[in-house]
Design an enzyme around this catalytic site. Sequence first.
Site, PDB file in Angstrom:
ATOM      1  N   ASP A  17       0.884  -1.157   0.000  1.00 18.79           N
ATOM      2  CA  ASP A  17       0.000   0.000   0.000  1.00 18.79           C
ATOM      3  C   ASP A  17       0.930   1.218   0.000  1.00 18.79           C
ATOM      4  O   ASP A  17       2.000   1.165   0.595  1.00 18.79           O
ATOM      5  CB  ASP A  17      -0.868  -0.006   1.261  1.00 18.79           C
ATOM      6  CG  ASP A  17      -1.750   1.219   1.320  1.00 18.79           C
ATOM      7  OD1 ASP A  17      -2.661   1.311   0.497  1.00 18.79           O
ATOM      8  OD2 ASP A  17      -1.497   2.100   2.161  1.00 18.79           O
ATOM      9  N   ASP A 217      -0.716  -0.346   6.395  1.00 17.71           N
ATOM     10  CA  ASP A 217      -0.723   0.218   7.748  1.00 17.71           C
ATOM     11  C   ASP A 217      -2.052   0.808   8.171  1.00 17.71           C
ATOM     12  O   ASP A 217      -2.229   1.189   9.323  1.00 17.71           O
ATOM     13  CB  ASP A 217       0.357   1.306   7.863  1.00 17.71           C
ATOM     14  CG  ASP A 217      -0.103   2.626   7.262  1.00 17.71           C
ATOM     15  OD1 ASP A 217      -0.757   2.580   6.202  1.00 17.71           O
ATOM     16  OD2 ASP A 217       0.174   3.684   7.843  1.00 17.71           O
ATOM     17  N   ASP A 221      -6.689  -1.110   5.032  1.00 14.62           N
ATOM     18  CA  ASP A 221      -5.810  -2.172   4.521  1.00 14.62           C
ATOM     19  C   ASP A 221      -6.138  -3.519   5.165  1.00 14.62           C
ATOM     20  O   ASP A 221      -5.715  -4.560   4.677  1.00 14.62           O
ATOM     21  CB  ASP A 221      -4.328  -1.855   4.812  1.00 14.62           C
ATOM     22  CG  ASP A 221      -3.857  -0.600   4.097  1.00 14.62           C
ATOM     23  OD1 ASP A 221      -4.408  -0.294   3.023  1.00 14.62           O
ATOM     24  OD2 ASP A 221      -2.956   0.080   4.611  1.00 14.62           O
TER      25      ASP A 221
END
Length: 250
Positions: A17, A217, A221
């Site tokens: 991500d 994080d 996610d």
Amino acid sequence: GGEPLEAACKIKAVIFDKTGTLTKGKPEVTDVVGIGRSDEQEIVKIAAALEAKSEHPLAEAICRYAQEEAIDLSEVDGFKAIPGHGVQGTIEGKIYYFGNRRLMTDILQLDAKSVDQKMKKLEEAGKTAMILADEKEILGVIAVADTLKESSAKAVADLQKMGIIVYMLTGDNERTAQAIAKQVGITNVLAEVLPDGKASEVKKIQGTGIHVAMVGDGINDAPALAQADLGIAMGSGTDVAMETGGIVLM
């Protein structure tokens, strides 16, 4: 635990991500652009007032900027987050919207041509540009940039040397995403992914028969971390991500 460690040796693809993982997750306002008669200070005042109620990392950057510039925020009624698009709220009886290009064109049916050139320039520099509008017209653009972690490019290069396919996943638009991916040496970019679409992107790659690790994080996610064969959470991230990740990087 033993299972995540065992799963790690089978991984053939790693999905990062972008925000808070490859980048520091501490975005800063870089540009404020007024459109037509709009005054830059007024744009920041309205945008920051709307964003004060949002939980997005970019929202924090805009509120911090308003504080640094000593701009007082207006009172907002009827605040509403529009997932994957932006936010809306009423200030002094007038409805304002602040978000991405999709919010302007798909939801408000506004013509974004007046800002296209400016947006393109900002995005090609790796910045995330957000648009402020009322119900009738676009008022301005605020650009925010997040810096890459010093270790990101090396981590990506090391993984690629091991023969692992590296992806970058982000809700950012294609241009900004490509500009940032280029800086870290990633060619597989999954951009403009809505928060609830992250897990299905992981699933798609798993569908090609390879074992996938997801690194993230944030709250949004968590489903992707759970879907992956191995979820790796950043220790600086949210509790939800750390609960879901099989491995936590302290």
